[in-house]
Motif scaffolding. Structure first.
Motif, short mmCIF file in Angstrom:
data_model
loop_
_atom_site.label_atom_id
_atom_site.label_comp_id
_atom_site.label_asym_id
_atom_site.label_seq_id
_atom_site.Cartn_x
_atom_site.Cartn_y
_atom_site.Cartn_z
N MET A 192 0.82 -1.21 0.00
CA MET A 192 0.00 0.00 0.00
C MET A 192 0.86 1.26 0.00
N MET A 193 2.04 1.17 0.63
CA MET A 193 2.90 2.35 0.66
C MET A 193 3.58 2.59 -0.68
N THR A 194 3.81 1.50 -1.44
CA THR A 194 4.57 1.65 -2.67
C THR A 194 3.69 1.69 -3.92
N ASP A 195 2.53 1.05 -3.87
CA ASP A 195 1.67 0.98 -5.06
C ASP A 195 0.46 1.90 -4.87
N GLU A 196 0.37 2.87 -5.74
CA GLU A 196 -0.68 3.87 -5.65
C GLU A 196 -2.07 3.23 -5.69
N VAL A 197 -2.21 2.22 -6.57
CA VAL A 197 -3.51 1.58 -6.73
C VAL A 197 -3.89 0.83 -5.45
N ARG A 240 -3.41 1.60 -2.50
CA ARG A 240 -3.89 2.41 -1.37
C ARG A 240 -5.20 3.13 -1.69
N THR A 241 -5.87 2.70 -2.76
CA THR A 241 -7.14 3.32 -3.11
C THR A 241 -8.12 3.31 -1.94
N ALA A 242 -8.31 2.17 -1.34
CA ALA A 242 -9.38 2.04 -0.36
C ALA A 242 -8.95 2.47 1.05
N ASN A 243 -7.80 2.03 1.49
CA ASN A 243 -7.44 2.24 2.89
C ASN A 243 -6.15 3.03 3.09
N GLY A 244 -5.78 3.78 2.06
CA GLY A 244 -4.48 4.45 2.09
C GLY A 244 -4.26 5.38 3.27
N SER A 245 -5.34 5.97 3.78
CA SER A 245 -5.14 6.96 4.85
C SER A 245 -4.49 6.34 6.08
N PHE A 246 -4.67 5.02 6.27
CA PHE A 246 -4.11 4.38 7.46
C PHE A 246 -2.58 4.28 7.40
N TRP A 288 -23.13 11.30 8.75
CA TRP A 288 -21.89 10.56 8.65
C TRP A 288 -22.00 9.27 9.44
N SER A 289 -21.22 8.32 9.00
CA SER A 289 -21.08 7.08 9.74
C SER A 289 -19.78 7.22 10.53
N THR A 290 -19.76 6.74 11.74
CA THR A 290 -18.56 6.93 12.55
C THR A 290 -17.89 5.59 12.83
N ASN A 291 -16.63 5.67 13.24
CA ASN A 291 -15.85 4.46 13.50
C ASN A 291 -15.60 4.30 14.99
N VAL A 292 -15.06 3.14 15.34
CA VAL A 292 -14.77 2.89 16.75
C VAL A 292 -13.81 3.96 17.28
N ASP A 293 -12.79 4.26 16.48
CA ASP A 293 -11.91 5.35 16.88
C ASP A 293 -12.48 6.64 16.32
N PRO A 294 -12.64 7.68 17.16
CA PRO A 294 -13.33 8.89 16.70
C PRO A 294 -12.47 9.78 15.80
N ASP A 295 -11.24 9.39 15.54
CA ASP A 295 -10.33 10.28 14.81
C ASP A 295 -10.92 10.78 13.50
N PHE A 296 -11.53 9.88 12.72
CA PHE A 296 -12.01 10.27 11.39
C PHE A 296 -13.08 11.36 11.47
N ARG A 339 -16.45 9.51 -0.05
CA ARG A 339 -17.35 10.05 0.95
C ARG A 339 -17.53 9.06 2.11
N GLY A 340 -17.35 9.55 3.32
CA GLY A 340 -17.59 8.72 4.49
C GLY A 340 -16.43 7.81 4.84
N ARG A 341 -15.31 7.92 4.11
CA ARG A 341 -14.15 7.10 4.44
C ARG A 341 -12.99 8.03 4.75
N PRO A 342 -12.12 7.57 5.67
CA PRO A 342 -10.96 8.41 5.97
C PRO A 342 -10.10 8.57 4.71
N THR A 343 -9.94 9.78 4.24
CA THR A 343 -9.09 10.02 3.07
C THR A 343 -8.27 11.28 3.29
N THR A 344 -7.26 11.42 2.51
CA THR A 344 -6.48 12.65 2.55
C THR A 344 -6.59 13.31 1.18
#
Lengths: 585, 301
Positions: A117-122, A124-130, A427-435, B23-28
Motif C-alpha cells: 500500500m505504501m509503494t503501489d498507488e492503486v 492504497r485506493t481504499a485504505n491508504g489513509s491508514f 456521517w457514519s462513525t468508526n470505533v476510533d473517533p479520529d475520522f 465520501r464517508g471514508r478516511p481520506t487525505t
C-alpha cells in the motif's frame, strides 16, 4: 392463435409450479439481503460499505474490536508494544494461525500488505489513509512486525486494513486488474469466498480452520436487492434470513410477524443539519454562496435553538433515533458526549427570537428576518419530512426557508462547492473517533481549485484544531477521551452543524431459521455493518428448519390449482369453438 | 455522434466520482488527487475526450470507476439477463398484444372489445414500479422477489433453467402488461382502418370464411405499423427496462444504468449509451428490412 396462447399460459404455470424444493440434507445457509452495491471483492479497491463488510469476513485485520464492548482485541496479532517516543510499534503475530489453503500466517504477510500500500498507488485506493503516516514496515522474523511512523499516531490499534496472503498476492501482476472473485480466494477470516456473480449474489463457505473456531453453519450467501421494499418482503416470505437498513415504516410493518425477530440497535450514523458558517478554502479564500448572516455564531445558535429535536425524532424518525448532541454517537459510550445542563440549548423559540434581535437580524415589514435555502436529498423520506418540519419551526422565528430537494449527486455537489445555506448531511462513525473529528479541522477544507476537501461543514476553529492535534498524540486513553469530549463541546458551541439525531440501525432476521446472532456491542448492538465479523460468525442455526418444507408444499398446491384452472379454461374454449362451429364454416 | 453527445452529456451530470467514492471514508487530499490522476480526471476535458474517442475507435470503452473493470466486460455480463427478460417479454407481448388487438378490432364494440381496450388503456397508464410491487405482494410466496437465480439451486442445467424461469415470471409479466397494451391498441386501430376496405368485401363475396378473410387478407395489411412499433420498442426497451429491473433486482443493463448514475461512473454511462443507442439503430434497420419482406410494395419503393 388460441392454441398458442394456451401453450404460453401453460408454460407460465409450469414455471410457477416449479418452485425448487428445499430438502433437509442440504447445507445450512445464512442468506443475507444487501441493498447496497458491491463494487469489488479486491480488498485494496473495495470502498462501498457492503464490500468492505464482506472483505472483513474473508481477511482478518491486525487487530479487532471485541463484540462485547468494541475494545481493541486480538486480530492477527495478539500482542503489541510501542517505543517510548511512540514512533515505533512492534506487533506479534502468534504461531498457529493459518490461511485457508493451510499455509501459516506470518509477520511477512502483514509487512507485505502494508508495504504494498505504501509503494503501489492503486493498492492504497481504499485504505491508504491508514498508512499515510508510515515510515517503514518490516518483518524482523516470522512472528514480529515493526512499524515506524513519521509522527506519533494514536490510531495504530485501529488499522482497518485487510491483511492478504503474501504467497498469493506477490504473484499478482496488477492489483488494478485483479477482481479477486475467482475461487479459491485464499483468506484468513471465518468465511472463504467461493462465488461472486456481479449484481446477483456472493457465496462464501465456512472456514473450518478459522483460528477462533469454525462457524456453526456451512454457507453464507449475500443476495443483492436493488429495492429495500423487496428485501423486506423477501424476509417475510423466508427467502432471506437477515435484512438491515430498514426504514422505520418497513420495520414497523414486520411487527408481530411469525418467525421474524426485529433488532432495534444503536447505530453508528447520525443525521445533521449543516449551517454554512462562511465556507472558505484551506488558504482562507471564501467559496460558495452561503448567506453571510450565518457567519455570526449567534445566528447559528438561534437556528439550533429554534429546532425541537425531540419532536423531530418522535415524528420524523418515528422514535427510532436518539436526539443529537456531540459528534460521536452514544453507541461508542466511551467517546460520546452530551451537553451538560448549562451548555444544553433547549428548544425555545422566544429565546431564539430575542437572540436574533440581539444579533441585529431584525424583522422586516413582512415579518421575516432572513430567507435561507435548505438543501436536501429528494427521495429520502427523512429529508422530505424534516424539511417541512424545519420550515414551520424556523418560520416561527422569522426565517423563511426555500426547500430544495435534489438528487444525491447534486446534494454532494452543493456541499462540496458550499453553495448552500442549510443542508442535510450525515456521517457514519468508526470505533476510533479520529475520522469524524478530523473532518472538521481547517485542513480538511478544499484546496484553491475547490477539490481535495473532505469536510462539508467548513468548520475552521483554532481551539478545535489545537485540541485535535493534542488528542492525536495523546496516548493516555483517559486524557484522550477528555480532549475528544472537549472538541465535541466546542463543535456544539460553535454550531457549524446541528447533530439532529443518532439514527437507530433497524434490522430483522428469521428467528425460525437462525436462533441467535452476536450483536456488537452486546447490549443494543447491531448484527450487520459491525466493526467485526461477530454478527455472521456467531450466528446459530435454529434446530428445526420446518418452514422450508412447508413453503414448497404451498407452492406445489398453488401450482396444482393453477393447472386445474388452465384445464377449465381450455375446456371452455374448446366447447365454445364447438358451439360456434356452424357459424364459422 | 452518440459518443460525443454521451461524453459531454454525462459530464454535465452533477456529482464528482472521486467525492462519491471517498465520501464517508478516511481520506487525505493527496489520496483524492491520486484517484483523480488514476481516472484521468485531472486532465483538461478536451484531452479526456480525445483519449476516450481514440480508445472508442479501437473498441475500448474504458474502465468503470466503480467496478474497476473494463466497461465492455461489465456491460457484456449484464446483456444476457436483459436480453432474456426483454426477449421473453417482447415475445409474449407481441403474441398477446397482436392477438387481442386483432380480436378486439374484428369484433369492435362487443363486450370483449370494450373490456380489452379498457384494460389496455389502464395498463398503459399504470406506473411500472407500482404494478411490479403490487404483483409481488399479490402473488405472495408463489414467486421469488428478486434476481434471476436462487443461490442454493442445484448446479445442473435443468434445475438452473427452471429456477431462472421461475424468477422470470413476475418481471416479464410486469414488462408484458405495459408493452402488450400498447401493441394491442396500435394493432386494433390499424386493423379497424382496413375493415372497410373494398377488398375485404371482395374476399367475403368469394365465399371465404370470416376467419380466413381476417387471417389472409386484413391482418397482413394492417400488421405493418405494429411490427414497426415492436422493433422500435425492442431497441428502446434494452435500455429502458430500468424500472422493471429495479423492482425485481434483475441483474441487467437497466439496473447497471441506475447504479452507474449514482457514481457518476462516466465511462460506464458512456458505454451504456453507445450500446443502447446502437440497439435502437440496429432495430430500426431490422424493422426497415422486415418491411420489405412483409409488404412487397415497400420493396419496390
Amino acid at each position: 392463435m388460441r392454441v398458442k396462447l394456451c401453450a404460453l399460459v401453460a408454460a407460465a404455470a409450469v414455471l410457477g409450479a416449479g418452485t425448487p424444493v428445499a430438502t433437509a440434507q442440504q447445507p445450512t445457509i445464512l442468506k443475507v439481503a444487501i441493498v447496497q452495491q458491491i463494487d469489488s471483492m479486491n480488498p485494496f479497491l473495495a470502498v462501498f460499505q457492503s464490500s468492505t463488510e464482506i472483505n472483513r469476513l474473508m481477511y482478518d485485520y491486525l487487530t479487532a474490536y471485541a463484540a462485547q464492548d468494541q475494545q481493541v482485541t486480538e486480530g492477527l496479532a495478539n500482542r503489541w508494544e510501542t517505543s517510548a517516543d511512540k514512533l515505533t510499534w512492534t506487533f506479534t503475530v502468534p504461531e498457529g494461525k493459518k490461511w485457508s489453503d493451510g499455509q501459516p500466517i506470518t509477520a511477512h504477510d502483514v509487512a507485505f500488505t502494508y508495504t504494498l500500500m505504501m509503494t503501489d498507488e492503486v493498492a492504497r485506493t481504499a485504505n491508504g489513509s491508514f498508512v499515510a503516516n508510515f515510515e517503514s514496515v518490516t518483518a524482523t522474523d516470522d512472528r514480529t512486525v515493526v512499524i515506524k511512523t513519521k509522527a506519533p499516531q494514536v490510531t495504530m490499534l485501529a488499522l482497518d486494513i485487510p491483511i492478504v496472503p503474501r504467497h498469493v498476492w506477490e504473484k499478482i501482476p496488477s492489483i488494478k486488474d485483479h477482481p479477486n472473485d475467482q475461487a479459491p480466494v485464499v483468506g484468513s477470516g471465518p468465511f472463504v469466498l467461493t462465488e461472486h456473480v456481479a449484481g446477483q449474489f456472493i457465496k462464501l463457505k465456512a472456514n473450518k480452520d478459522y483460528w477462533r473456531g469454525a462457524p456453526k453453519y456451512d454457507e453464507l450467501h449475500f443476495v443483492y436487492f436493488q429495492n429495500s421494499d423487496a428485501a423486506v418482503q423477501a424476509l417475510g416470505k423466508g427467502e432471506v434470513d437477515l435484512v438491515n437498513r430498514m426504514a422505520p415504516a418497513q420495520f414497523d410493518s414486520l411487527e408481530g410477524k411469525a418467525g421474524v425477530t426485529r433488532n432495534k440497535a444503536q447505530g453508528r450514523r447520525f443525521t445533521e443539519l449543516l449551517i454554512n458558517p462562511g465556507a472558505a478554502t484551506r488558504t482562507g479564500e471564501p467559496i460558495g454562496d452561503g448567506n453571510p448572516a450565518l457567519k455570526d455564531v449567534r445566528v447559528r445558535r438561534a437556528i439550533a435553538q429554534a429546532i425541537d429535536m425531540d419532536a423531530l425524532v418522535a415524528r420524523v424518525n418515528l422514535g427510532y433515533a436518539e436526539p443529537g448532541g456531540g459528534l460521536v454517537p452514544p453507541v461508542f459510550t466511551k467517546w460520546h458526549w452530551q451537553p451538560g445542563e448549562q451548555e444544553k440549548r433547549r428548544f425555545d423559540p422566544a429565546a431564539a427570537n430575542a437572540a436574533l434581535d440581539a444579533a441585529g437580524v431584525t424583522r422586516k415589514a413582512d415579518g421575516t428576518r432572513l430567507s435561507l435555502r435548505l438543501t436536501g436529498r429528494a427521495g429520502r423520506a427523512y429529508d422530505e419530512q424534516a424539511s417541512e418540519y424545519l420550515k414551520r419551526s424556523l418560520g416561527e422565528v422569522g426565517i423563511a426557508l426555500d426547500v430544495r430537494l435534489v438528487s444525491d449527486n447534486q446534494l454532494n455537489e452543493a456541499t462540496t462547492a458550499a453553495t448552500y445555506d442549510l443542508a442535510f448531511s450525515g456521517w457514519s462513525t468508526n470505533v476510533d473517533p479520529d475520522f469524524i473529528l478530523s473532518l472538521h479541522t481547517c485542513s480538511q477544507r478544499p484546496g484553491a481549485d475547490g477539490k481535495g476537501g473532505t469536510t462539508d461543514a467548513y468548520f475552521c476553529d483554532e481551539t478545535y484544531d489545537r485540541l485535535y492535534a493534542q488528542q492525536l498524540s495523546e496516548f493516555d486513553e483517559g486524557k484522550r477521551v477528555e480532549l475528544v469530549k472537549q472538541m465535541q463541546a466546542r463543535f456544539y458551541d460553535q454550531v457549524p452543524a446541528v447533530v439532529l439525531a443518532y439514527d437507530n440501525a433497524l434490522e430483522a432476521y428469521r428467528s425460525d431459521h437462525f436462533a441467535r446472532f452476536t450483536t456488537q456491542p452486546a447490549q443494543g448492538g447491531v448484527i450487520m455493518a459491525q466493526h467485526g465479523v461477530w454478527g455472521y460468525y456467531g450466528a446459530e442455526p435454529a434446530d428445526a428448519r420446518a418452514s422450508a418444507a412447508g413453503l414448497s408444499t404451498t407452492a406445489l398446491v398453488v401450482g396444482g390449482v393453477v393447472l386445474l384452472g388452465l384445464v377449465v379454461v381450455v375446456f371452455v374454449v374448446v366447447s365454445r369453438r364447438r358451439a360456434t362451429i356452424g357459424e364459422r364454416e | 455522434m452518440v459518443a460525443v453527445l454521451g461524453f459531454f452529456l454525462f459530464r454535465v451530470v452533477p456529482g464528482d466520482p472521486v467525492v462519491s467514492m471517498t465520501r464517508g471514508r478516511p481520506t487525505t487530499a493527496a489520496m483524492q488527487a491520486e484517484l483523480r490522476a488514476q481516472f484521468g480526471l485531472d486532465r483538461p476535458l478536451l484531452e479526456q475526450f480525445w483519449t476516450y474517442f481514440t480508445g472508442l475507435l479501437q473498441g475500448d470503452l474504458g474502465m468503470s470507476y466503480t467496478f474497476r473493470r473494463p466497461v465492455a466486460e461489465v456491460i457484456l455480463e449484464r446483456l444476457g439477463p436483459t436480453l432474456l427478460l426483454v426477449g421473453t417479454g417482447t415475445l409474449i407481448a407481441v403474441l398477446a398484444g397482436l392477438w387481442l388487438g386483432i380480436r378486439a378490432a374484428w369484433r369492435r364494440d362487443t363486450a370483449f372489445d370494450r373490456v380489452t381496450t379498457g384494460v389496455s388503456l389502464t395498463l398503459w397508464a399504470v406506473p411500472t414500479f407500482w404494478l411490479g410491487m403490487l404483483l409481488m405482494m399479490v402473488t405472495g410466496d408463489l414467486f421469488p422477489s428478486r434476481g434471476m437465480r436462487d443461490t442454493d439451486t442445484a448446479p445442473d442445467f435443468f434445475s438452473q433453467a427452471l429456477d431462472v424461469g421461475h424468477h422470470l415470471v413476475l418481471p416479464s409479466i410486469t414488462l408484458v402488461a405495459v408493452v402488450a397494451a400498447e401493441y394491442m391498441l396500435v394493432m386494433r386501430s390499424s386493423l379497424l382502418e382496413e375493415m372497410h376496405a373494398p377488398y375485404l368485401t371482395t374476399a367475403r363475396a368469394k365465399g371465404l370464411r370470416d376467419d380466413l378473410v381476417r387471417r389472409r387478407h386484413a391482418v397482413p395489411n394492417a400488421v405493418l405499423p405494429a411490427i414497426t412499433l415492436v422493433f422500435l420498442r425492442f431497441g428502446l426497451v434494452v435500455g429502458g427496462a430500468i424500472t422493471t429491473e429495479t423492482v425485481f433486482s434483475w441483474p441487467g443493463l437497466g439496473l447497471l444504468f441506475y447504479d452507474a448514475l449514482t457514481g457518476p461512473d462516466y465511462f460506464l454511462l458512456q458505454g451504456l449509451l453507445v450500446v443502447t443507442a446502437g440497439a435502437v439503430v440496429v432495430m430500426n434497420l431490422l424493422a426497415d428490412l422486415l418491411h420489405g419482406v412483409l409488404d412487397p410494395r415497400v420493396k419496390v419503393a
